[in-house]
Design a protein around this motif. Structure first.
Motif, PDB file in Angstrom:
ATOM      1  N   UNK A   1       0.815  -1.225   0.000  1.00  0.00           N
ATOM      2  CA  UNK A   1       0.000   0.000   0.000  1.00  0.00           C
ATOM      3  C   UNK A   1       0.843   1.267   0.000  1.00  0.00           C
ATOM      4  N   UNK A   2       1.988   1.209   0.688  1.00  0.00           N
ATOM      5  CA  UNK A   2       2.870   2.377   0.712  1.00  0.00           C
ATOM      6  C   UNK A   2       3.388   2.685  -0.681  1.00  0.00           C
ATOM      7  N   UNK A   3       3.860   1.670  -1.387  1.00  0.00           N
ATOM      8  CA  UNK A   3       4.361   1.876  -2.747  1.00  0.00           C
ATOM      9  C   UNK A   3       3.241   2.255  -3.708  1.00  0.00           C
ATOM     10  N   UNK A   4       2.058   1.684  -3.483  1.00  0.00           N
ATOM     11  CA  UNK A   4       0.934   2.016  -4.359  1.00  0.00           C
ATOM     12  C   UNK A   4       0.588   3.492  -4.290  1.00  0.00           C
ATOM     13  N   UNK A   5       0.636   4.057  -3.088  1.00  0.00           N
ATOM     14  CA  UNK A   5       0.368   5.491  -2.935  1.00  0.00           C
ATOM     15  C   UNK A   5       1.438   6.339  -3.618  1.00  0.00           C
ATOM     16  N   UNK A   6       2.613   5.746  -3.803  1.00  0.00           N
ATOM     17  CA  UNK A   6       3.713   6.456  -4.459  1.00  0.00           C
ATOM     18  C   UNK A   6       3.790   6.154  -5.948  1.00  0.00           C
ATOM     19  N   UNK A   7       2.763   5.533  -6.466  1.00  0.00           N
ATOM     20  CA  UNK A   7       2.764   5.201  -7.891  1.00  0.00           C
ATOM     21  C   UNK A   7       3.790   4.155  -8.248  1.00  0.00           C
ATOM     22  N   UNK A   8       4.154   3.324  -7.277  1.00  0.00           N
ATOM     23  CA  UNK A   8       5.131   2.274  -7.516  1.00  0.00           C
ATOM     24  C   UNK A   8       6.569   2.735  -7.460  1.00  0.00           C
ATOM     25  N   UNK A   9       6.782   4.017  -7.245  1.00  0.00           N
ATOM     26  CA  UNK A   9       8.146   4.557  -7.209  1.00  0.00           C
ATOM     27  C   UNK A   9       8.802   4.276  -5.859  1.00  0.00           C
ATOM     28  N   UNK A  10      10.036   3.785  -5.906  1.00  0.00           N
ATOM     29  CA  UNK A  10      10.780   3.518  -4.686  1.00  0.00           C
ATOM     30  C   UNK A  10      11.551   4.768  -4.265  1.00  0.00           C
ATOM     31  N   UNK A  11      12.290   4.674  -3.171  1.00  0.00           N
ATOM     32  CA  UNK A  11      12.828   5.871  -2.524  1.00  0.00           C
ATOM     33  C   UNK A  11      14.301   6.092  -2.848  1.00  0.00           C
TER      34      UNK A  11
END
Length: 314
Positions: free
Chosen positions: A149-159
């Motif tokens: 869910x965390x990555x989904x909110x970021x559009x799949x973009x990692x950090x």
């Protein structure tokens, strides 16, 4: 407890010892942090040491130290970087990074989330003026279902950058934490971990597992202690993990005898034994054990200035 809000830099520049400074800060309802390049800007966070089943209600020593280190870092972290903080507690470090113009997500377990969310909300106007952003999210290290869910909110973009301070306090949570960090990293992510050795077994586990997740483990403890007298007095450590390896997750999981689950974030009562009874938190400021590092076979890169009894290249 004080009500007015003590400024960290004012205490840090006093004649008090580091232990006295951080003791005083921990007993304030509100603390403030002065930005180096904007001394008229104070980052303010509230504390609540009464949060049950968590020590995330106060700002721990290494959060102040890593914030100061990253403000001074050369070259600086690229403005606008995507930054994740694990075990953010009250959120000081993440909010400081947002004031520096980064896009920050501060993560915690359920218990400290309300105070983290309140501190971030109170800082939103100042963060917007600095062209940064910040929000809080639930992320428990040994609950893999929290990651998607965390990555989904970021559009799949990692950090681009992942930060953690005093997050190694229980052996059984080290592998899940490293799994979490690696799953949210891309190939060029930099991970900055600042900590004291609070649990000898957890510390040894970190040294053993970190190279399985990241090809480069750079010890910058000497640089941190050279820049900060407080870090030197408390014998704080600073590692930078780079070059995330895709094989680390499975390699580490194959070494774990069984899956254990415990709530991520800050450990309740750091002076107690962990729930497995296999680790008792050591005295703060314990130095690296050189033989233990050699036994772990940890490939560590050294950064100048060097000091005695530090990590050697494995």
């Amino acid at each position: 407890m004080g009500q007015g809000g003590v400024i960290y830099q004012d205490l840090d520049n006093s004649e008090c010892s580091a232990s006295e400074v951080f003791f005083d800060l921990a007993n304030e309802m509100q603390i403030k942090y002065r930005l180096k390049d904007r001394p008229d800007t104070l980052v303010s966070v509230s504390q609540d040491p009464g949060i049950e089943n968590s020590t995330g209600g106060i700002v721990w020593e290494t959060a102040y130290l890593l914030a100061t280190f990253l403000e001074d870092k050369t070259p600086p972290i690229r403005k606008g970087s995507r930054v994740l903080e694990v075990g953010a507690g009250c959120g000081l470090l993440g909010i400081v990074m947002a004031h520096l113009g980064h896009s920050v997500i501060c993560t915690e377990a359920r218990e400290p989330l309300p105070i983290l969310e309140n501190n971030i909300e109170a800082a939103q106007d100042a963060i917007a003026r600095a062209q940064g952003s910040c929000r809080a999210e639930l992320l428990r290290w040994d609950f893999p279902e929290d990651r998607a869910p965390l990555l989904e909110k970021e559009g799949g973009k990692k950090f681009d950058v992942i930060l953690g301070t005093d997050v190694f306090f229980e052996k059984k949570l080290v592998a899940p934490l490293l799994e979490t960090i690696s799953s949210l990293s891309h190939e060029e992510t930099e991970v900055w971990l600042c900590f004291q050795e609070r649990c000898a077994d957890a510390h040894a586990e970190l040294l053993h597992l970190a190279p399985k997740f990241f090809a480069r483990v750079v010890d910058q403890s000497d640089i941190l202690q050279h820049k900060s007298e407080a870090a030197k007095q408390l014998d704080c450590f600073l590692l930078c993990l780079k070059d995330c390896t895709l094989d680390g997750y499975e390699a580490a999981r194959n070494e774990r005898p069984e899956e254990t689950r415990a709530d991520g974030g800050h450990e309740p009562e750091p002076n107690d034994k962990d729930s497995d009874g296999d680790c008792e938190t050591e005295k703060r400021g314990r130095a690296f054990d050189e033989d233990r590092h050699q036994d772990a076979g940890m490939p560590v890169e050294r950064k100048k200035p060097k000091r005695k009894k530090r990590l050697k290249k494995g």
